[in-house]
Design an enzyme around this catalytic site. Structure first.
Site, mmCIF file in Angstrom:
data_model
loop_
_atom_site.group_PDB
_atom_site.id
_atom_site.type_symbol
_atom_site.label_atom_id
_atom_site.label_comp_id
_atom_site.label_asym_id
_atom_site.label_seq_id
_atom_site.Cartn_x
_atom_site.Cartn_y
_atom_site.Cartn_z
ATOM 1 N N CYS A 98 37.856 -21.442 -16.918
ATOM 2 C CA CYS A 98 36.683 -20.735 -17.447
ATOM 3 C C CYS A 98 36.902 -20.405 -18.922
ATOM 4 C CB CYS A 98 36.393 -19.481 -16.634
ATOM 5 S SG CYS A 98 37.744 -18.303 -16.630
ATOM 6 N N ARG A 140 31.878 -22.100 -4.089
ATOM 7 C CA ARG A 140 32.364 -21.455 -2.862
ATOM 8 C C ARG A 140 31.845 -22.218 -1.639
ATOM 9 N NH1 ARG A 140 32.163 -16.640 -5.976
ATOM 10 N NH2 ARG A 140 29.917 -16.360 -5.852
ATOM 11 N N ASP A 167 41.826 -20.854 -9.579
ATOM 12 C CA ASP A 167 40.738 -20.335 -10.421
ATOM 13 C C ASP A 167 41.285 -19.181 -11.272
ATOM 14 O OD1 ASP A 167 38.273 -19.730 -11.519
ATOM 15 O OD2 ASP A 167 37.622 -18.546 -9.789
ATOM 16 N N ASP A 189 47.052 -12.984 -5.373
ATOM 17 C CA ASP A 189 46.539 -12.377 -6.598
ATOM 18 C C ASP A 189 47.561 -11.352 -7.079
ATOM 19 O OD1 ASP A 189 43.469 -12.374 -7.885
ATOM 20 O OD2 ASP A 189 44.687 -10.646 -8.456
ATOM 21 N N SER A 190 47.550 -11.095 -8.377
ATOM 22 C CA SER A 190 48.492 -10.107 -8.923
ATOM 23 C C SER A 190 47.945 -8.688 -8.774
ATOM 24 C CB SER A 190 48.774 -10.417 -10.399
ATOM 25 O OG SER A 190 47.555 -10.488 -11.102
ATOM 26 N N PHE A 212 44.902 -17.014 -7.364
ATOM 27 C CA PHE A 212 43.992 -16.165 -8.153
ATOM 28 C C PHE A 212 42.751 -15.812 -7.318
ATOM 29 C CE2 PHE A 212 46.142 -19.300 -10.828
ATOM 30 C CZ PHE A 212 46.808 -18.505 -11.743
HETATM 31 N N1 SAH Z 1 38.612 -17.058 -7.708
HETATM 32 C C1 SAH Z 1 38.082 -15.722 -7.878
HETATM 33 C C2 SAH Z 1 38.079 -15.268 -9.313
HETATM 34 C C3 SAH Z 1 39.437 -15.296 -9.973
HETATM 35 S S1 SAH Z 1 39.541 -14.237 -11.349
HETATM 36 C C4 SAH Z 1 36.657 -15.663 -7.311
HETATM 37 O O1 SAH Z 1 36.019 -16.703 -7.193
HETATM 38 O O2 SAH Z 1 36.204 -14.570 -7.023
HETATM 39 C C5 SAH Z 1 41.209 -14.310 -11.742
HETATM 40 C C6 SAH Z 1 42.119 -13.482 -10.837
HETATM 41 O O3 SAH Z 1 43.439 -13.808 -11.191
HETATM 42 C C7 SAH Z 1 42.026 -11.976 -10.988
HETATM 43 O O4 SAH Z 1 41.767 -11.411 -9.729
HETATM 44 C C8 SAH Z 1 43.397 -11.527 -11.509
HETATM 45 O O5 SAH Z 1 43.835 -10.316 -10.899
HETATM 46 C C9 SAH Z 1 44.271 -12.659 -11.077
HETATM 47 N N2 SAH Z 1 45.461 -12.958 -11.886
HETATM 48 C C10 SAH Z 1 45.588 -13.003 -13.216
HETATM 49 N N3 SAH Z 1 46.792 -13.494 -13.582
HETATM 50 C C11 SAH Z 1 47.448 -13.756 -12.414
HETATM 51 C C12 SAH Z 1 48.729 -14.289 -12.104
HETATM 52 N N4 SAH Z 1 49.575 -14.667 -13.067
HETATM 53 N N5 SAH Z 1 49.062 -14.435 -10.815
HETATM 54 C C13 SAH Z 1 48.197 -14.070 -9.835
HETATM 55 N N6 SAH Z 1 46.980 -13.578 -10.074
HETATM 56 C C14 SAH Z 1 46.618 -13.418 -11.341
#
Ligand code: SAH
Length: 395
Positions: free
Chosen positions: A338, A210, A298, A248-249, A226
């Site tokens: 991850c 970050r 991510d 985000d979804s 994401f």
């Molecule tokens: N980058 C974030 C962590 C990401 S976790 C951080 O550092 O805090 C992964 C995220 O992806 C979750 O919030 C989940 O809701 C979202 N997600 C999962 N599949 C998705 C998709 N197809 N499109 C958009 N978001 C998605």
């Protein structure tokens, strides 16, 4: 003491101090151990190898607590916990945040136990019958060794099923004033939801990354795919990004992300939040000829184990290929995996394939990984799960 006697030749991994024994390595179970109870691991000629927890329903039948012939009791766990916590506070990272992973399971010699500290709250995850067996003792020890008063349990990870354990969520010790609490990291504040957040609430493993995004974001149009609760979004804005589009979804995650931007008095007019599927939206942006200077990807774990690696590879390639296309020349892709089932070399190959098929030239300018509070025991390489690449698009 109940014991597992191993097949001939199956002691090798234990001699290298890898803590797992798979069911196929066990020749004979002596004296019916109870689930989570302590067993001796003996070689085929009955030599002591390790003292371990017993998981009768899991393929991973036993996990070593110690390779020495010594008692596994409250004092044993006190020492393990003390060592882990001391290590965290000897690291410079602990000066930059009030929230750290204090205990990281196998890497800290306590298989199954994860403990994250968020300010004055400890969040505990117990993932195996072994950590479950000792849970109350571990909760007491955590309070004794940290001087804190609150332990909240988030043992709702899917892997518990493999151990025959039900999901368990709730207070173990103390009282929680609110399910929303705050963390401060590198002078930025975040609200975290202890009850419904992912993992233990926040992606502590991305702390250093970050900060890196903050340093790279100045003057850039950023896309944070994401985005979850806005860890990268907030840092990009704090670093002087021209704009940040966060996708985000999950509507709940986006609501918290928006709160986190406001909490830090960052310019809301530069932040845009979009609820939707990153796969579809990147395609749509490509069709609309949109472009960005920095794209962060991510995604969630596409491949928890190596068996799902091929499917995961297609997912990673898809989004990274689109991201390379959407980047302006001189743009930066910060991309993560991850997935335990995709190792660093495979991930790099997937990203190379994505650049090739996108028809772009790009360089790796940095390799990223999980923070120092998520250490990887040299004897347990499986603990390394987070890998990231910072790629610079030259043309
Ligand atoms: N980058 C974030 C962590 C990401 S976790 C951080 O550092 O805090 C992964 C995220 O992806 C979750 O919030 C989940 O809701 C979202 N997600 C999962 N599949 C998705 C998709 N197809 N499109 C958009 N978001 C998605």
């Amino acid at each position: 003491m109940p014991a597992l006697i191993l097949k001939a030749g199956r002691e090798k991994s234990l001699l290298r101090r890898h803590p797992w024994i798979f069911s196929g390595a066990v020749q004979h179970v002596d004296q019916e151990p109870i689930p989570g109870g302590t067993v001796d691991l003996l070689s085929s000629n009955k030599q002591f190898l390790a003292r371990a927890s017993y998981s009768p329903t899991s393929q991973i039948r036993a996990r070593a607590w110690t390779f020495e012939d010594k008692p596994v009791d409250k004092e044993f766990f006190r020492k393990q916990i003390r060592k882990a916590i001391d290590a965290r506070y000897s690291l410079s990272d602990s000066r930059d945040t009030d929230s750290l992973r204090l205990i990281y399971a196998e890497s800290d010699g306590i298989p199954g136990l994860i403990v994250d500290r968020y300010g004055d709250v400890l969040i505990l995850q117990s993932l195996t019958t072994g950590s479950e067996f000792w849970k109350e003792t571990l909760a007491d020890l955590l309070l004794e060794e940290t001087g804190l008063a609150i332990v909240y349990e988030r043992s709702d990870a899917d892997v518990r099923e493999l151990e025959g354990l039900e999901p368990t969520v709730g207070l173990l010790r103390g009282t929680l004033p609110s399910f929303i609490f705050h963390l401060t990291e590198h002078n930025l504040k975040f609200n975290v939801n202890a009850q419904s957040g992912h993992k233990t609430g926040f992606y502590l493993d991305q702390r250093a990354n970050r900060l890196r995004v903050r340093q790279l974001a100045r003057g850039k149009d950023v896309l944070d795919g994401f985005c979850y609760t806005g860890g990268f979004t907030v840092n990009a804005l704090a670093g002087g990004a021209k704009s940040v589009l966060s996708i985000d979804s999950s509507a709940d995650a986006l609501a918290l992300a928006r709160q986190n931007v406001a909490l830090n008095d960052l310019p809301m007019e530069k932040a845009n939040f979009l609820e939707g599927d990153v796969f579809q939206l990147l395609r749509k942006f490509r069709d609309e000829n949109r472009s960005f200077d920095m794209i962060i990807l991510d995604p969630p774990k596409f491949a928890p184990t190596a068996a799902q690696a091929a499917r995961a590879a297609r997912g990673y390639k898809d989004i990274n290929l689109l991201a390379f296309k959407l980047l302006r020349p001189g743009g930066i892709l910060v991309t993560f995996s991850c997935s335990g089932g995709v190792d660093a070399m495979l991930f790099q190959k997937i990203i190379a394939g994505a650049a090739l098929d996108a028809g772009v030239e790009a360089q790796i300018i940095e390799h990223l990984s999980q923070g120092a509070d998520h250490p990887v025991s040299l004897h347990f390489p499986e603990a390394a799960y987070l890998k990231g690449l910072v790629c610079y698009k030259t043309a």
